[in-house]
Design an enzyme around this catalytic site. Structure first.
Site, PDB file in Angstrom:
ATOM      1  N   HIS A 148     -28.333 -20.280  35.678  1.00  0.00           N
ATOM      2  CA  HIS A 148     -28.629 -18.893  35.295  1.00  0.00           C
ATOM      3  C   HIS A 148     -27.672 -17.904  35.946  1.00  0.00           C
ATOM      4  O   HIS A 148     -27.437 -16.805  35.405  1.00  0.00           O
ATOM      5  CB  HIS A 148     -30.068 -18.548  35.673  1.00  0.00           C
ATOM      6  CG  HIS A 148     -30.668 -17.466  34.836  1.00  0.00           C
ATOM      7  ND1 HIS A 148     -29.976 -16.329  34.468  1.00  0.00           N
ATOM      8  CD2 HIS A 148     -31.906 -17.329  34.284  1.00  0.00           C
ATOM      9  CE1 HIS A 148     -30.758 -15.547  33.735  1.00  0.00           C
ATOM     10  NE2 HIS A 148     -31.927 -16.137  33.603  1.00  0.00           N
ATOM     11  N   ASP A 377     -26.187 -22.832  13.215  1.00  0.00           N
ATOM     12  CA  ASP A 377     -25.950 -23.867  12.202  1.00  0.00           C
ATOM     13  C   ASP A 377     -24.697 -24.656  12.563  1.00  0.00           C
ATOM     14  O   ASP A 377     -23.585 -24.133  12.538  1.00  0.00           O
ATOM     15  CB  ASP A 377     -25.787 -23.205  10.833  1.00  0.00           C
ATOM     16  CG  ASP A 377     -25.616 -24.212   9.700  1.00  0.00           C
ATOM     17  OD1 ASP A 377     -25.618 -25.432   9.976  1.00  0.00           O
ATOM     18  OD2 ASP A 377     -25.476 -23.769   8.550  1.00  0.00           O
TER      19      ASP A 377
END
Length: 431
Positions: A148, A377
């Site tokens: 993070h 995608d």
């Protein structure tokens, strides 16, 4: 889960003039240092057909040239500052085979077993790890862990979109903005207008998890609560009565805060607060590009008594959230940057809750509602399922756009086992 590890290796960026990996050190900003000091894991499931693992790795090796921080390593510079070393050391890639079809494994529900679908998150040198879990049908679950302190959720959503375009043989539409120094410039005379040392940081590091958890305390249960588009529309109508306007996030957080308070059965005079993540990109002046790669999040802290949360209408609670978020403005962000300048060299410890802790009577929430998961995608269509990390602290919430229906929302929440049944009974009640 019958999972076989086929390969475990390090993937390095392809040699490129875009990023020659000259061992540059990039100091962590004060925003990076305030972020969780751990790896965050996310699972993305894709139905077949999907590109081969070789194509996935080739696309990743290419895109790491424009996201070199993810292929680097943590280090410290001559001044003792924590940094990212851009050395092209690479990311860990794990290939696995799973002896069932993806359809047999869906729908995913939060469980410890799902941690097998991503690499370990402790004792990890690599800043990014990818696990490609291939099912017998050709379906693929991508298990990702990223540290993070390298980047926040918005940054990683841009990275994933770039990787997907690279796999499909397309140019990356939105290039990352990497100038961390430019978004953390202190004023000529740095001035702290807020007590950041006690808000975003704390004086002492928490003891190890094993020493901080009371073995007699209730265990933590991870839930995912689905809110349909119709429910969200009804809730917004109820919250925004009288002409007030609140975001979808503010309306849903109002609802969850009220219901969790009821489920916890707290005393009327107790105070409850929510730690709300606030993205600084559009709040800072001048605005920071949305494609900025790093951490640029601070927190708002709306507070109300239990009696107010239970008795007042939704609009009152929504206003408390909205007003607290509004106060985290450019002035607040600039004060935090100045604090970073004045506290150089100090061993600051982030104020995030330690793993295993109970936040009751409080909550902590993050929103990924603006991340375009539906647009991700790799060549076989959008994800058919999405699951974030197992939430290790009671009272943590994450809002994500649901893959089930456009406009619907999934709320991932860690709840004490003592309150699970009560919360589930009232989670969808608009009363």
């Amino acid at each position: 889960m019958a999972l076989e590890i086929v390969n475990n290796t390090i993937l390095k960026p392809y040699p490129s003039s875009i990023n020659p990996h000259t061992n540059v050190t990039i100091p962590l900003t004060i925003f990076d240092r305030a972020a969780f000091d751990l790896h965050v894991s996310v699972l993305y499931a894709f139905r077949p057909p999907m590109p081969s693992n070789e194509a996935m790795m080739q696309g990743l090796a290419q895109v790491l040239n424009i996201y070199p921080h993810l292929a680097g390593r943590f280090t410290v510079d001559e001044q003792g500052r924590p940094c990212i070393l851009l050395n092209g050391a690479g990311v860990r890639i794990v290939d696995t085979r799973i002896g069932t079809t993806l359809a047999e494994s869906l729908p995913f529900e939060p469980s410890h077993e799902l941690t097998n679908l991503h690499p370990p998150i402790e004792g990890v040198e690599e800043l990014l790890q990818i696990q490609l879990n291939r099912y017998t049908c050709g379906g693929l679950v991508i298990g990702q862990t990223a540290h993070h302190r390298v980047a926040d959720g918005q940054s990683m959503s841009y990275f994933f979109a770039a990787w997907a375009r690279s796999v499909r043989g397309l140019d990356v539409e939105v290039l990352p903005y990497h100038n961390r120094a430019a978004v953390s410039i202190p004023r000529n005379l740095p001035m702290c207008e807020f007590n950041h040392r006690a808000i975003e940081f704390k004086e002492h590091k928490a003891p190890p998890v094993s020493a901080s958890i009371d073995p007699s305390s209730p265990s933590i249960v991870n839930l995912v609560i689905h809110y349909s588009a119709e429910f969200v529309a009804q809730l917004k109508k109820q919250v925004c009565q009288g002409g007030s306007r609140y975001s979808t996030f503010e309306c849903l957080l109002t609802h969850i805060w009220k219901k969790m308070t009821l489920a916890r059965r707290l005393g009327d005079d107790e105070m409850s607060q929510v730690r709300v993540a606030v993205n600084g990109r559009a709040r800072m002046k001048p605005a920071v590009p949305l494609e900025y790669f790093g951490n640029l999040v601070l927190w708002a802290y709306p507070r109300l008594t239990v009696k107010e949360l239970v008795s007042e209408n939704h609009a009152v609670v929504a206003k408390a959230i909205h007003d607290a978020v509004i106060r985290v403005d450019n002035t607040y962000f600039q004060s935090f940057i100045d604090f970073g300048e004045l506290s150089k060299g100090e061993g600051l410890v982030e104020s995030a809750a330690a793993m295993g802790n109970m936040l009751c009577p409080n909550l902590e929430v993050d929103s990924w509602l603006r991340f375009e998961f539906h647009e991700l995608d790799f060549g076989g269509g959008a994800p058919c399922a999405f699951l974030p990390s197992e939430l290790p602290v009671e009272g943590l919430l994450l809002f994500v756009p649901s893959y089930k229906q456009k406009g619907s929302i999934d709320v991932f929440i860690a709840v004490s086992e003592d309150h699970v049944d009560s919360f589930k009974r009232i989670a969808h009640s608009l009363d």
